[in-house]
Enzyme design. Structure first.
Site, mmCIF file in Angstrom:
data_model
loop_
_atom_site.group_PDB
_atom_site.id
_atom_site.type_symbol
_atom_site.label_atom_id
_atom_site.label_comp_id
_atom_site.label_asym_id
_atom_site.label_seq_id
_atom_site.Cartn_x
_atom_site.Cartn_y
_atom_site.Cartn_z
ATOM 1 C CG ASN A 11 -1.649 1.162 1.319
ATOM 2 O OD1 ASN A 11 -1.891 2.006 0.540
ATOM 3 N ND2 ASN A 11 -2.106 1.261 2.448
ATOM 4 C CD1 TRP A 12 3.255 1.231 -3.142
ATOM 5 C CD2 TRP A 12 2.853 2.598 -4.764
ATOM 6 N NE1 TRP A 12 3.826 0.597 -4.015
ATOM 7 C CE2 TRP A 12 3.679 1.358 -5.283
ATOM 8 C CE3 TRP A 12 2.727 3.488 -6.066
ATOM 9 C CZ2 TRP A 12 3.990 1.035 -6.601
ATOM 10 C CZ3 TRP A 12 3.317 3.260 -7.214
ATOM 11 C CH2 TRP A 12 3.700 2.046 -7.405
ATOM 12 C CE LYS A 13 -0.065 3.056 4.976
ATOM 13 N NZ LYS A 13 0.009 3.074 6.423
ATOM 14 C CG HIS A 102 -5.756 1.623 5.608
ATOM 15 N ND1 HIS A 102 -5.323 2.504 6.651
ATOM 16 C CD2 HIS A 102 -4.808 0.673 5.242
ATOM 17 C CE1 HIS A 102 -4.066 1.986 6.663
ATOM 18 N NE2 HIS A 102 -3.653 1.138 5.961
ATOM 19 C CD GLU A 104 -2.846 5.052 7.161
ATOM 20 O OE1 GLU A 104 -2.702 5.196 5.704
ATOM 21 O OE2 GLU A 104 -1.849 4.323 7.729
ATOM 22 C CD GLU A 174 -3.026 -2.815 7.660
ATOM 23 O OE1 GLU A 174 -1.810 -2.969 7.228
ATOM 24 O OE2 GLU A 174 -3.737 -1.854 7.468
ATOM 25 N N GLY A 180 3.122 2.014 10.772
ATOM 26 C CA GLY A 180 3.844 3.256 10.630
ATOM 27 C C GLY A 180 4.771 3.450 11.801
ATOM 28 C CB SER A 220 5.962 -2.314 11.848
ATOM 29 O OG SER A 220 5.410 -0.770 12.127
ATOM 30 N N GLY A 241 3.011 -1.119 4.285
ATOM 31 C CA GLY A 241 3.007 0.261 3.866
ATOM 32 C C GLY A 241 4.413 0.849 3.604
ATOM 33 N N GLY A 242 5.243 1.370 4.675
ATOM 34 C CA GLY A 242 6.528 2.074 4.503
ATOM 35 C C GLY A 242 7.238 1.118 3.474
HETATM 36 O O1 LIG Z 1 -1.496 -0.669 4.676
HETATM 37 C C1 LIG Z 1 -0.695 -0.748 5.558
HETATM 38 C C2 LIG Z 1 -0.487 -0.652 6.873
HETATM 39 O O2 LIG Z 1 -1.047 0.400 7.100
HETATM 40 C C3 LIG Z 1 0.858 -0.917 7.465
HETATM 41 O O3 LIG Z 1 1.672 0.308 7.133
HETATM 42 P P1 LIG Z 1 3.463 0.069 7.633
HETATM 43 O O4 LIG Z 1 3.729 -1.047 6.967
HETATM 44 O O5 LIG Z 1 4.093 1.370 7.227
HETATM 45 O O6 LIG Z 1 3.390 -0.158 9.026
#
Ligand SMILES: O=C[C@H](O)COP(=O)(O)O
Length: 258
Positions: A11-13, A102, A104, A174, A180, A220, A241-242
């Site tokens: 997920n590139w957000k 999600h 967020e 999650e 994050g 994470s 994510g990151g």
């Molecule tokens: O969609 C992915 C998640 O929110 C995890 O994000 P993260 O891997 O940066 O903790």
């Protein structure tokens, strides 16, 4: 480890403009050549404005990468919904998946179970697999209520779906406190809730649904911790994510073979 095909989803957000996104998907496609991708499904979730570019690169280079949207409108028919993107617009771009609910979206856009349920249904109606995201905030975890909290989100998100519909849903657990933050849930924490989700699917539907639906862990995830998470029987992949913003790192996660 699981008999279900693992899904490694990036997920590139709200990161990367279309040129940066193009570089990333090309680098990822090249990096994946070092791995046997026959037993895993990899997907990326770019910002919506980058999907067309990502589609073109994946198709032209035949990269073994599926893709999807980070959100979907609950409205199925075209109409006066400014800023919304209909599921059929996503399938016209070759999307396979849409993230729904999600944390967020829940936190910053007030999405509740009514909205996530409508979005799950909107995705299924056009043939997209929704990835329903669920998970508890820190205070709920501290109170030891993570299973009840998460299952309520599962119940709400899946309400009114048939067993056949649910087989096309992916669920991503999650824990919000792990997103994050660098604070990954322990494999046992992840397994506890992922197993409870699967047991709930058996209760709501039947064993065959429970055995079919993929349950991912997110929060994470990195190449250094993916192996221990994937060893757990009810963890069928990762929502990343990151670490999905770095081709080398995400290819190591995606190419993980157990
Ligand atoms: O969609 C992915 C998640 O929110 C995890 O994000 P993260 O891997 O940066 O903790």
């Amino acid at each position: 480890m699981t008999t279900r095909t693992p899904l490694m989803a990036g997920n590139w957000k709200m990161n990367l403009d279309w040129k940066q996104g193009l570089s990333l998907v090309e680098d990822l496609g090249d990096a994946l050549k070092a791995f046997d991708m026959s037993k895993v499904q990899v997907a990326v979730f770019p910002p919506a404005v980058n999907i067309r570019t990502v589609q073109t690169a994946i198709e032209a280079n035949r990269y073994p990468i599926a893709y999807g949207a980070q959100d979907i409108s609950e409205h199925v028919e075209f109409g006066a919904y400014t800023g919304e993107i209909a599921g059929s617009m996503l399938t016209a771009l070759g999307c396979t998946f849409a993230l729904v609910g999600h944390s967020e979206r829940r936190q910053y856009h007030g999405e509740d179970e009514k909205v996530t349920n409508a979005k799950v249904k909107a995705a299924l109606e056009v043939g997209l697999s929704p990835i329903l995201c669920v998970g508890e905030p820190l205070e709920v975890r501290k109170a030891g209520e993570q299973v009840a909290h998460t299952l309520a989100q599962v119940d709400g998100g899946l309400e009114g779906l048939s067993a056949d519909d649910v087989k096309n849903v992916v669920i991503a657990y999650e824990p919000v406190w792990a997103i994050g933050t660098g604070e990954v849930a322990t494999p046992d924490d992840a397994q506890e809730v992922c197993a409870a989700i699967r047991a709930r699917l058996a209760e709501l539907y039947d064993e065959s649904v429970a055995e079919t639906v993929r349950v991912l862990y997110g929060g994470s995830v990195k190449s250094a911790n993916v192996a221990e998470l994937m060893e757990k029987p009810d963890v069928d992949g990762a929502l990343v994510g990151g670490a999905s913003l770095k081709a080398d790192e995400f290819s190591k996660i995606a190419g993980y073979q157990g």
